[in-house]
Design an enzyme around this catalytic site. Structure first.
Site, PDB file in Angstrom:
ATOM      1  N   TYR A 239      31.352  46.969  86.352  1.00  0.00           N
ATOM      2  CA  TYR A 239      31.119  47.319  85.018  1.00  0.00           C
ATOM      3  C   TYR A 239      30.157  45.439  84.089  1.00  0.00           C
ATOM      4  O   TYR A 239      29.574  45.690  82.935  1.00  0.00           O
ATOM      5  CB  TYR A 239      32.719  47.103  84.489  1.00  0.00           C
ATOM      6  CG  TYR A 239      33.296  48.348  84.231  1.00  0.00           C
ATOM      7  CD1 TYR A 239      32.658  49.511  84.506  1.00  0.00           C
ATOM      8  CD2 TYR A 239      35.041  48.213  85.016  1.00  0.00           C
ATOM      9  CE1 TYR A 239      33.565  50.489  85.194  1.00  0.00           C
ATOM     10  CE2 TYR A 239      35.704  49.502  85.231  1.00  0.00           C
ATOM     11  CZ  TYR A 239      34.597  50.209  84.892  1.00  0.00           C
ATOM     12  OH  TYR A 239      35.700  51.188  85.274  1.00  0.00           O
TER      13      TYR A 239
ATOM     14  N   GLU B  37      40.069  48.975  80.340  1.00  0.00           N
ATOM     15  CA  GLU B  37      40.711  48.164  81.073  1.00  0.00           C
ATOM     16  C   GLU B  37      40.635  48.368  82.112  1.00  0.00           C
ATOM     17  O   GLU B  37      40.534  49.820  82.172  1.00  0.00           O
ATOM     18  CB  GLU B  37      42.382  48.686  80.494  1.00  0.00           C
ATOM     19  CG  GLU B  37      42.594  48.449  79.466  1.00  0.00           C
ATOM     20  CD  GLU B  37      43.688  49.042  79.010  1.00  0.00           C
ATOM     21  OE1 GLU B  37      44.361  50.048  79.363  1.00  0.00           O
ATOM     22  OE2 GLU B  37      44.296  48.643  77.825  1.00  0.00           O
TER      23      GLU B  37
ATOM     24  N   LEU C 180      37.550  56.451  84.931  1.00  0.00           N
ATOM     25  CA  LEU C 180      36.107  56.559  85.619  1.00  0.00           C
ATOM     26  C   LEU C 180      36.965  56.965  86.936  1.00  0.00           C
ATOM     27  O   LEU C 180      37.288  55.820  87.540  1.00  0.00           O
ATOM     28  CB  LEU C 180      35.361  55.519  85.747  1.00  0.00           C
ATOM     29  CG  LEU C 180      33.892  56.161  86.129  1.00  0.00           C
ATOM     30  CD1 LEU C 180      33.010  55.407  85.671  1.00  0.00           C
ATOM     31  CD2 LEU C 180      33.883  55.640  87.935  1.00  0.00           C
ATOM     32  N   ALA C 181      36.377  57.550  87.674  1.00  0.00           N
ATOM     33  CA  ALA C 181      36.797  58.272  89.113  1.00  0.00           C
ATOM     34  C   ALA C 181      36.482  58.567  89.985  1.00  0.00           C
ATOM     35  O   ALA C 181      35.480  59.780  90.025  1.00  0.00           O
ATOM     36  CB  ALA C 181      37.954  59.399  88.884  1.00  0.00           C
TER      37      ALA C 181
ATOM     38  N   ASN D  84      40.986  45.418  91.344  1.00  0.00           N
ATOM     39  CA  ASN D  84      39.451  46.617  90.795  1.00  0.00           C
ATOM     40  C   ASN D  84      38.213  45.503  91.204  1.00  0.00           C
ATOM     41  O   ASN D  84      37.874  46.000  90.200  1.00  0.00           O
ATOM     42  CB  ASN D  84      39.714  47.520  90.686  1.00  0.00           C
ATOM     43  CG  ASN D  84      39.431  48.261  90.349  1.00  0.00           C
ATOM     44  OD1 ASN D  84      38.039  48.761  91.170  1.00  0.00           O
ATOM     45  ND2 ASN D  84      39.473  49.455  90.122  1.00  0.00           N
TER      46      ASN D  84
END
Length: 136
Positions: free
Chosen positions: A104, A92, A58-59, A97
């Site tokens: 999440y 992952e 996911l960016a 991060n």
């Protein structure tokens, strides 16, 4: 989104890790199990096999961060994965991060495992990958 566009956004978002190339995105997207949601500001790439969804990446481009785009993209990913038959999912994330981990966890993921020294950062440091899961 094209593999080139995905690679550009990924490179903008992941400055402390080696970004994925357009060729890597093209290779992943050649699989019938892989899908992408989002746009040039924020995207999620996932794979669903045998009822299990894996969030591959996911960016969110830096200019779009802090505006809820990542959360919207993650929710769109969940919907797309569910539509493809996913009953649960995993991902992952680098233990460093913290922003992603908070996102999440706020969306129902919890840690189930840890892979020590999994990621190599651009500064040479190695960090663990946290494995997070959630039901859909």
């Amino acid at each position: 989104m094209t593999p080139d566009a995905l690679a550009r956004t990924h490179a903008e978002a992941f400055t402390d890790q080696r970004p994925w190339t357009a060729a890597e995105f093209a290779n992943l997207l050649s699989s019938p199990h892989v899908f992408v949601v989002g746009d040039a500001d924020s995207f999620a790439l996932g794979r669903v096999i045998a009822g299990e969804a894996e969030l591959l990446t996911l960016a969110t481009a830096p200019a779009a961060q802090g505006q809820g785009k990542g959360r919207d993209t993650l929710r769109a990913y969940h919907q797309a994965a569910s539509t493809r038959g996913a009953q649960d999912g995993f991902l992952e994330v680098a233990e460093t991060n913290r922003v992603a981990i908070r996102l999440y966890q706020s969306e129902g993921y919890s840690q189930t495992a840890k892979r020590t020294n999994y990621y190599r950062l651009t500064n040479g440091q190695r960090v663990a990958a946290l494995i997070l899961n959630r039901p859909f």
